[in-house]
Design an enzyme around this catalytic site. Sequence first.
Site, PDB file in Angstrom:
ATOM      1  N   CYS A   1       0.840  -1.201   0.000  1.00 27.82           N
ATOM      2  CA  CYS A   1       0.000   0.000   0.000  1.00 27.82           C
ATOM      3  C   CYS A   1       0.874   1.250   0.000  1.00 27.82           C
ATOM      4  CB  CYS A   1      -0.928  -0.031   1.208  1.00 27.82           C
ATOM      5  SG  CYS A   1      -2.053   1.371   1.290  1.00 27.82           S
TER       6      CYS A   1
ATOM      7  N   CYS B   1      -0.473   4.265   1.829  1.00 25.73           N
ATOM      8  CA  CYS B   1      -0.366   4.181   3.287  1.00 25.73           C
ATOM      9  C   CYS B   1       1.077   4.367   3.758  1.00 25.73           C
ATOM     10  CB  CYS B   1      -0.833   2.817   3.786  1.00 25.73           C
ATOM     11  SG  CYS B   1      -2.208   2.146   2.898  1.00 25.73           S
ATOM     12  N   ASP B   2       2.001   3.714   3.098  1.00 35.98           N
ATOM     13  CA  ASP B   2       3.365   3.629   3.629  1.00 35.98           C
ATOM     14  C   ASP B   2       4.406   4.421   2.846  1.00 35.98           C
ATOM     15  OD1 ASP B   2       2.359   1.933   5.571  1.00 35.98           O
ATOM     16  OD2 ASP B   2       2.699   0.137   4.389  1.00 35.98           O
TER      17      ASP B   2
END
Length: 313
Positions: free
Chosen positions: A135, A138-139
């Site tokens: 992701c 997200c990261d």
Amino acid sequence: MALYTTDLLILGSGPAGYTAGIYAVRAGIDTMIVSGNQEGGQLTMTSSIENFPGFEEISGYELMDKMKQQAVKLGVKCVNDHIVEVDFSNRPFVCSSQNGHSYKAKAVIVATGSSARWLGLPSEEKFLGYGVSCCATCDGFFYRGRTVVIVGGGNSAVCEALYLATLANKVILVHRRHQLRADKILQDRLFNNQKIVVEWDSVVEEVLGEEELSKKVTGIKIRNVETDEIKTLDADGVFIAVGHQPNTDIFKGNLVLDAKGYVVTNGDGATTDVEGVFAAGDVKNPKYKQAVISAGSGAMAAMDAIEFLETNR
Ligand code: FAD
Ligand code: NAP
């Protein structure tokens, strides 16, 4: 072997499942959630979430635990079990579990989510959450100014590579063929981005990392499938984007699924082809796979289920 009965049964304990439970129980519906084998869902795989409104930063486990506590406090019954078979041919619907239990319900919300496809390498599993991610949204933030690898050649891989290029210093896209599957417009953007290089015809043999001082990714070993040449590339993060699969095997023959296995819902709502069965979250959404969207989708499914139960008492 027990028989549980409830008005509303929710399959899945991710953001969609817990949100649906919170909405349903507050409407006075007798509600039970069966957690599945991954209690809390996919977010429990990430150590830091910064894009769920209301929480500047929170671990995936903590966010999901808070959702569970909220649901339980309001009166949702949460059971740790995993459904292996469903019968939606008659009401009440019957779901059977791996523990040999049966769950009977007047209405069901399917919120079983999706699972990222992985390469299946032991080294990939070892560094999951320590530099290996699926992701970028997200990261990606954690790789500002660093070097990252992205594996895959579809729209997700190219979108994620373009996103990562806004943060990282260098992005290496590793694709197993010499042609991308992604849309042409995305490919053009990729090829025009000076920060992105492509390793064609290459497969990942191993994710490299260290475990001594702090567990982290340090690079990857790739093999060119045309020449068999092995290369080692330095990298701080490895993003896998080789597709997602909805967790819908048990619904085959019970619900209409699309060609990729996602549950088909009608129009903008959460109703499926079976009256009384609703779907929410990643399991019905091949595109916007984000926690806040799954939570909203869970609320929608609960509202549809409440309306159904009120008219079918
Ligand atoms: P899921 O979270 O997938 O939950 C599905 C649930 O269904 C699970 O509890 C599972 O146990 C259960 N289940 C499955 N099969 C069965 C069965 N047969 N019987 C009963 N239960 C079953 N999104 C963000 O917005 N922000 C982030 O920072 C972010 N980080 C991420 C990091 C990682 C590593 C990953 C993989 C995803 C991330 N996402 C993030 C995406 C987000 O996790 C998903 O969009 C979201 O979790 C989907 O919620 P869901 O409730 O639809 O399904
Ligand atoms: P996808 O289209 O299925 O692409 C997966 C990619 O991973 C393919 O390039 C595939 O290679 C590769 N791959 C699969 N298994 C692999 C393995 N074991 N090892 C190495 N590579 C592997 O999946 P996606 O990119 O996640 O997209 C899913 C859906 O969402 C698609 O319909 C896509 O169009 C859509 N989407 C749209 C957008 C957008 O419109 N902006 C953005 C993201 C996603 P091959 O090409 O060789 O098969």
